[in-house]
Write a protein that holds these residues in place. Structure first.
Motif, short mmCIF file in Angstrom:
data_model
loop_
_atom_site.label_atom_id
_atom_site.label_comp_id
_atom_site.label_asym_id
_atom_site.label_seq_id
_atom_site.Cartn_x
_atom_site.Cartn_y
_atom_site.Cartn_z
N THR A 181 73.71 23.50 32.66
CA THR A 181 73.14 23.26 33.99
C THR A 181 71.63 23.51 34.05
OG1 THR A 181 73.73 25.51 34.63
CG2 THR A 181 75.30 23.75 35.21
N ASP A 182 71.03 23.89 32.93
CA ASP A 182 69.58 24.12 32.91
C ASP A 182 68.88 22.82 32.55
OD1 ASP A 182 66.98 24.91 32.76
OD2 ASP A 182 67.27 26.37 31.15
N HIS A 183 68.62 22.01 33.55
CA HIS A 183 67.94 20.73 33.33
C HIS A 183 66.42 20.87 33.42
CE1 HIS A 183 71.89 18.98 33.55
NE2 HIS A 183 72.07 19.49 34.74
N ILE A 184 65.95 22.00 33.90
CA ILE A 184 64.51 22.18 34.12
C ILE A 184 63.76 22.41 32.81
CG2 ILE A 184 62.79 23.71 35.14
CD1 ILE A 184 64.60 23.96 37.57
N THR A 185 64.28 23.26 31.94
CA THR A 185 63.56 23.61 30.72
C THR A 185 63.26 22.38 29.87
OG1 THR A 185 64.59 25.80 30.73
CG2 THR A 185 63.60 25.08 28.67
N GLY A 186 64.28 21.61 29.54
CA GLY A 186 64.07 20.42 28.71
C GLY A 186 63.20 19.38 29.39
N TYR A 187 63.42 19.19 30.69
CA TYR A 187 62.65 18.19 31.43
C TYR A 187 61.16 18.54 31.44
CZ TYR A 187 60.78 15.37 35.23
OH TYR A 187 60.00 14.52 35.97
N MET A 188 60.85 19.79 31.77
CA MET A 188 59.44 20.19 31.85
C MET A 188 58.77 20.15 30.48
SD MET A 188 58.67 20.48 35.02
CE MET A 188 57.03 21.21 34.85
N GLN A 189 59.48 20.53 29.43
CA GLN A 189 58.92 20.43 28.08
C GLN A 189 58.62 18.97 27.74
OE1 GLN A 189 61.83 22.62 25.67
NE2 GLN A 189 60.15 23.91 24.98
N THR A 190 59.56 18.09 28.08
CA THR A 190 59.40 16.67 27.78
C THR A 190 58.23 16.07 28.54
OG1 THR A 190 61.75 16.42 27.29
CG2 THR A 190 60.53 14.42 27.86
N VAL A 191 58.18 16.28 29.84
CA VAL A 191 57.15 15.62 30.65
C VAL A 191 55.76 16.18 30.35
CG1 VAL A 191 57.22 17.03 32.76
CG2 VAL A 191 56.79 14.59 32.92
N VAL A 238 49.83 27.14 35.24
CA VAL A 238 50.95 28.00 35.62
C VAL A 238 51.71 27.23 36.70
CG1 VAL A 238 51.67 30.25 36.52
CG2 VAL A 238 49.61 30.07 35.09
N ILE A 239 52.92 26.82 36.36
CA ILE A 239 53.67 25.90 37.21
C ILE A 239 54.94 26.55 37.72
CG2 ILE A 239 54.83 23.65 37.30
CD1 ILE A 239 53.07 22.82 34.89
N ALA A 240 55.08 26.61 39.04
CA ALA A 240 56.33 27.09 39.63
C ALA A 240 57.32 25.94 39.67
CB ALA A 240 56.08 27.62 41.04
N ALA A 241 58.49 26.17 39.09
CA ALA A 241 59.54 25.15 39.06
C ALA A 241 60.86 25.79 39.47
CB ALA A 241 59.64 24.51 37.68
N PRO A 242 61.00 26.15 40.75
CA PRO A 242 62.27 26.72 41.18
C PRO A 242 63.38 25.68 41.06
CG PRO A 242 60.88 26.24 43.08
CD PRO A 242 60.05 25.99 41.85
N MET A 243 64.60 26.14 40.82
CA MET A 243 65.72 25.23 40.68
C MET A 243 66.30 24.90 42.05
SD MET A 243 69.30 25.61 38.55
CE MET A 243 68.63 25.28 36.92
N TYR A 244 66.25 23.62 42.39
CA TYR A 244 66.87 23.11 43.62
C TYR A 244 67.93 22.10 43.18
CZ TYR A 244 62.88 24.89 46.40
OH TYR A 244 61.93 25.67 47.01
N ASN A 245 69.17 22.40 43.43
CA ASN A 245 70.26 21.49 43.05
C ASN A 245 70.16 21.05 41.59
OD1 ASN A 245 71.42 21.54 45.68
ND2 ASN A 245 69.80 20.13 46.35
N PHE A 246 69.92 22.03 40.73
CA PHE A 246 69.90 21.88 39.27
C PHE A 246 68.67 21.18 38.71
CE2 PHE A 246 74.33 22.03 40.67
CZ PHE A 246 74.70 23.23 40.07
#
Length: 194
Positions: free
Chosen positions: A144-154, A85-93
């Motif tokens: 502007t949602d760079h978190i979803t794709g990045y976290m899925q990829t990594v 369970v990973i918290a990934a708040p958005m900071y500057n996108f």
């Protein structure tokens, strides 16, 4: 189920992502939980001087040994867990630097991934991740949602392909919007974690 919970907000008790995650953590038994607050206990950041610790060959400097030991421990925590369970708040996108430091230490060639004739292969298979992402504005599904794709990829890169997201958006758009978003995120996380 054994869960690894990663918090990455710098806001401590004022953190929305921590509030969402704590709604589930409070219901888990301590013996089924590994909890790591990446902001209150910072990890080493990779530099040219210490990155050799991830390769682990030859005689290591003190800085390299520190990185290797941190990496070994973080990877062991993942290996011991069924769900992250990973918290990934958005900071500057994007994600906080604290979470990026964790990623840099667990993405380790020959340990959590390897390169094959068919491309990279993740080695931490059979695990599930739930990413809780909180945002001041509305970004889900947008440019502007760079978190979803990045976290899925990594996460996929290290072998964790079963990834679900919990969103709490509009947190800076008024108390009513924020309160509703947090409540809905808590309910979604409880459903996914059960």
């Amino acid at each position: 189920m054994k869960a690894l919970v990663l918090k990455s907000s710098i806001l401590g008790p004022y953190s929305s992502s921590n509030a969402v995650i704590n709604s589930v953590v409070d219901e888990l038994s301590p013996d089924t939980l590994i909890e790591r607050d990446l902001a209150s206990t910072p990890l080493p950041v990779l530099t040219g001087d210490n990155v050799g610790g991830l390769r682990g060959t030859g005689e290591l400097t003190d800085a390299q040994q520190q990185v290797q030991q941190a990496s070994d421990q973080l990877i062991e925590e993942i290996q011991q867990s069924d769900t992250l369970v990973i918290a990934a708040p958005m900071y500057n996108f994007t994600i906080p630097v604290q979470l990026k430091a964790w990623i840099d230490l667990v993405a380790r060639a020959g340990v959590t991934f390897r390169y094959t004739e068919n491309g990279p292969e993740g080695l931490l298979k059979g695990k599930r991740a739930i990413v809780v992402t909180t945002r001041g504005g509305m970004h889900k599904g947008g440019t502007t949602d760079h978190i979803t794709g990045y976290m899925q990829t990594v996460l996929g890169f290290i072998g964790i392909t079963d990834v679900e997201f919990v969103y709490a958006e509009g947190l800076a758009m008024g108390e009513g919007t924020a309160s509703q978003a947090i409540d809905e995120a808590k309910q979604t996380l409880k459903r996914l974690a059960s």
